[in-house]
Design a protein around this motif. Structure first.
Motif, short mmCIF file in Angstrom:
data_model
loop_
_atom_site.label_atom_id
_atom_site.label_comp_id
_atom_site.label_asym_id
_atom_site.label_seq_id
_atom_site.Cartn_x
_atom_site.Cartn_y
_atom_site.Cartn_z
N GLY A 333 0.79 -1.23 0.00
CA GLY A 333 0.00 0.00 0.00
C GLY A 333 0.81 1.27 0.00
N HIS A 334 2.09 1.18 0.37
CA HIS A 334 2.93 2.38 0.43
C HIS A 334 3.62 2.65 -0.90
N TYR A 335 4.20 3.85 -1.00
CA TYR A 335 5.00 4.27 -2.17
C TYR A 335 4.14 4.44 -3.43
N PRO A 430 9.28 7.97 -5.02
CA PRO A 430 8.53 7.05 -4.16
C PRO A 430 8.61 7.50 -2.70
N TYR A 431 7.48 7.89 -2.15
CA TYR A 431 7.41 8.34 -0.76
C TYR A 431 6.61 7.33 0.07
N PHE A 432 7.14 6.95 1.21
CA PHE A 432 6.46 5.98 2.07
C PHE A 432 5.08 6.47 2.48
N GLU A 433 4.96 7.77 2.74
CA GLU A 433 3.68 8.28 3.27
C GLU A 433 2.60 8.38 2.20
N ASN A 434 2.95 8.31 0.92
CA ASN A 434 1.93 8.23 -0.13
C ASN A 434 1.41 6.80 -0.18
N GLN A 435 0.19 6.59 0.27
CA GLN A 435 -0.25 5.22 0.53
C GLN A 435 -1.75 5.04 0.34
N VAL A 436 -2.14 3.77 0.26
CA VAL A 436 -3.54 3.39 0.32
C VAL A 436 -3.72 2.39 1.45
N THR A 437 -4.87 2.44 2.11
CA THR A 437 -5.25 1.50 3.16
C THR A 437 -6.71 1.11 2.95
N LEU A 438 -7.15 0.10 3.66
CA LEU A 438 -8.56 -0.27 3.61
C LEU A 438 -9.36 0.56 4.61
N ASP A 439 -10.47 1.09 4.14
CA ASP A 439 -11.38 1.86 5.01
C ASP A 439 -12.62 1.01 5.26
N ASN A 440 -12.66 0.36 6.41
CA ASN A 440 -13.77 -0.52 6.75
C ASN A 440 -15.02 0.24 7.21
N SER A 441 -14.91 1.54 7.37
CA SER A 441 -16.07 2.32 7.78
C SER A 441 -16.99 2.65 6.60
N VAL A 442 -16.51 2.41 5.39
CA VAL A 442 -17.30 2.67 4.18
C VAL A 442 -17.34 1.38 3.38
N LYS A 443 -18.50 1.04 2.84
CA LYS A 443 -18.66 -0.18 2.05
C LYS A 443 -19.12 0.16 0.63
N ASP A 444 -18.67 -0.66 -0.32
CA ASP A 444 -19.17 -0.48 -1.68
C ASP A 444 -20.50 -1.22 -1.85
N TRP A 446 -21.19 -3.95 -2.90
CA TRP A 446 -21.11 -5.39 -2.67
C TRP A 446 -20.64 -5.74 -1.26
N GLY A 447 -20.69 -4.75 -0.38
CA GLY A 447 -20.37 -4.98 1.03
C GLY A 447 -18.90 -5.04 1.34
N GLN A 448 -18.04 -4.63 0.42
CA GLN A 448 -16.60 -4.67 0.64
C GLN A 448 -16.10 -3.33 1.19
N PRO A 449 -15.01 -3.35 1.96
CA PRO A 449 -14.41 -2.08 2.35
C PRO A 449 -13.88 -1.36 1.13
N VAL A 450 -13.66 -0.07 1.25
CA VAL A 450 -13.14 0.72 0.13
C VAL A 450 -11.70 1.14 0.44
N LEU A 451 -11.03 1.65 -0.57
CA LEU A 451 -9.68 2.14 -0.37
C LEU A 451 -9.69 3.57 0.14
N LYS A 452 -8.79 3.83 1.07
CA LYS A 452 -8.53 5.19 1.54
C LYS A 452 -7.19 5.62 0.94
N ILE A 453 -7.19 6.74 0.22
CA ILE A 453 -6.01 7.17 -0.51
C ILE A 453 -5.44 8.45 0.11
N ASP A 454 -4.16 8.41 0.41
CA ASP A 454 -3.46 9.54 1.03
C ASP A 454 -2.19 9.78 0.22
N CYS A 455 -2.25 10.72 -0.71
CA CYS A 455 -1.14 10.89 -1.65
C CYS A 455 -1.04 12.35 -2.06
N GLU A 456 0.17 12.83 -2.24
CA GLU A 456 0.39 14.20 -2.69
C GLU A 456 1.73 14.32 -3.39
#
Length: 566
Positions: A333-335, A430-444, A446-456
């Protein structure tokens, strides 16, 4: 006829599963099928049949209800993809509804997600540039990022392999850091571009202006015809004149009789067998029924595009891999990287008033990277190239004048002055802090978690952009253009549609997800060969590199299967 293999467990077992049918997924299916494996290719998108389903490919603007514009309802359903500028009424059915599958933005990220078999291979820009050791060695030499586990020599024969099949038009230039390839005859620059090319190369020794290397045919290949210079590529090409899954790799895979294709299949996760230490299959959600189905295979190629592939890996948890498949050291998820652009300059010219051009050539021209190459030191690392275009302004230039009368009409029947733009295309570190994680508080949907994107983009990219517009303005002025105007528009990651990183290749399992053959370090029968695997971004279009990496990994995987190493 494509076989849909949907029966019980035995019928749901294959030699290989390919997740995704875009540029890299299509190549994985072709190569594995041609080597004799029974392959299941899964894609969350709907079926899109070559030629028949390119609904608006030959239509003029007045032949569609809203002349290509988007409706309020379409804007409501597609808030993210509309920001990229690739969505229009001409291809609106090709894109996923953002409302069905949202994502969370910590910082703005413009993510364009297709909803068709073939993925973005139908709508891509077709830029096909090789990387060189300037790119593969950059991380090691300047210390930003980890070392690539491969070098240009490892990929060179595979570049040639995919270029010959895909059909890349271009001009050999002998530039060490932009290696020549297997080219069809180049498209031709117009008279204005040829004049500008001569002046730039004379004024700035070491800089080269060449026709862009693009996956548009200038000579037919098999059933694929040459480019018709219509420049409607994003709608699908009924002539097969540019490389796509539908026109190229999918027919080759189907021809073997070894392919089963299942569209409308949302891959939820990869099944890991802890007793075997291997992946044994995938879990799939039927898009329409929402039923979960399992498929099984000896090897799995993950080619869902960088962020979707990372989602699948992250969502594949087990006792052995609680952070996601193969993610022992939290690297997944990083870089995250993307190219940055929309910085450069434009200008006009009164020359060649008696000259025009034919058609709408789908390829511009290219000025390869010249910064931080030959010993010059800039206040930033890495560099950028320029894509460029030229044309003569048309009747639309009169809209703001609100003129009337015969003289005004006569004026608009003649083309306006030549105009040219240069736009930089820059590398992102490539920056470590530019990343994606799973956001389980939001569902698509089909009931799956969505991606949380933190990038700049960061300071290195901002410093680079200053050179992008200053150098462009200097070159255009030196070439004799008038009204030269630099530009540096606001840009966000994702907009270049070259997202990469997040499951990078490397030598050390503690700092990377994949080895030199694109295998997950700790799950050797899983391969990731799309943008997720990239260890740095370079400044060239990356799709040709994805193709070459995929063909190379498929060759290795089949040989390893025969050795019973997987």
């Amino acid at each position: 006829m494509i076989n849909l293999n949907l029966n019980a467990k035995d019928a749901n077992t294959f030699d290989a599963i390919v997740i995704g049918s875009g540029i890299s997924g299509g190549w994985a299916a072709k190569e594995l099928c041609e080597k004799g494996l029974k392959v299941l290719m899964l894609d969350r998108g709907r079926q899109l049949e070559h030629i028949k389903d390119y609904e608006h490919a030959t239509k003029a603007p007045w032949e569609v209800p809203h002349r290509g514009a988007t409706t309020p309802e379409q804007k409501k359903e597609h808030p993210f993809v509309l920001r990229t500028g690739v969505y229009s009424e001409f291809n609106e059915s090709y894109w996923m509804k953002d409302t069905d599958s949202p994502y969370t933005e910590v910082k703005r990220f413009d993510w364009a997600r297709p909803d068709i078999v073939g993925g973005r291979s139908i709508m891509w820009g077709r830029g096909s540039l090789r990387w060189s050791d300037l790119d593969f060695e950059a991380n090691l030499k300047d210390g930003k990022g980890i070392d690539w586990p491969i070098r240009y020599k490892d990929l060179a024969p595979w570049y040639s392999h995919v270029e010959a099949f895909a059909g890349i038009s271009g001009q050999a230039e002998g530039i060490p850091h932009l290696p020549d390839g297997v080219f069809q005859p180049p498209m031709e620059m117009n008279c204005f571009e040829k004049a500008v090319k001569g002046r730039i190369e004379t004024t700035f020794p070491g800089r080269k202006m060449t026709i862009f290397r693009t996956a548009n045919l200038t000579q037919p290949i098999g059933d694929r015809g040459k480019c018709q210079n219509r420049d409607r590529c994003s709608r699908g090409c009924p002539f097969g004149a540019y490389f796509s899954t539908q026109s190229s790799t999918l027919p080759a895979a189907v021809k073997t009789g070894n392919l089963s294709l299942r569209p409308d299949s949302i891959v939820n996760s990869i099944i890991y067998d802890e007793s075997k230490g291997k992946a044994t299959g995938v879990r799939v959600i039927d898009k329409h029924t929402k039923e979960m189905v399992e498929y099984y295979a000896r090897i799995i190629f993950v080619n869902a595009s960088a962020l979707w592939s990372t989602f699948v890996l992250m969502n594949s948890t087990s006792n052995r891999f609680p952070q996601g498949l193969g993610n022992d050291h939290g690297i997944l998820g990083h870089y995250l990287m993307d190219h940055h652009f929309h910085a450069g300059a434009s200008g006009t010219s009164d020359e060649f008033a008696d000259k025009y051009y034919y058609g709408q050539r789908p390829a511009g021209f290219y000025i390869p990277r010249f910064r931080n190459v030959h010993g010059d030191k800039r206040p930033y690392l890495r560099g950028f190239g320029y894509t460029g275009y030229s044309n003569r302004s048309g009747w639309a230039r009169g809209i703001a004048e609100l003129g009337i009368g015969q003289a005004y009409k006569d004026y608009l029947t003649e083309p306006g002055p030549w105009q040219m733009g240069l736009m930089g295309f820059g590398e992102c570190l490539p920056y470590f802090e530019n990343q994606v994680t799973l956001d389980n508080s939001v569902k698509d949907a089909w009931g799956q978690p969505v991606l949380k994107i933190d990038c700049e983009f960061k300071e290195n990219e901002r410093l680079m952009r200053k050179d992008m517009n200053e150098d462009a303005a200097n070159m255009l002025e030196a070439a004799g253009l008038k009204n030269v105007r630099p530009f540096n528009r606001e840009i966000y990651p994702g907009a270049a549609i070259h997202e990469m990183g997040t499951a990078r290749m490397g030598r050390d399992p503690r700092t990377s997800m994949l080895n030199e053959w694109n295998q997950v370090h700790n799950v050797k029968n899983v391969f990731v060969t799309d943008g997720a695997c990239m260890t740095s971004s370079a400044c060239q279009n990356p799709s040709l590199t994805y193709m070459a990496l995929t063909a190379r990994a498929a060759d290795y995987a089949v040989k390893a299967l025969k050795r019973q190493d997987l």
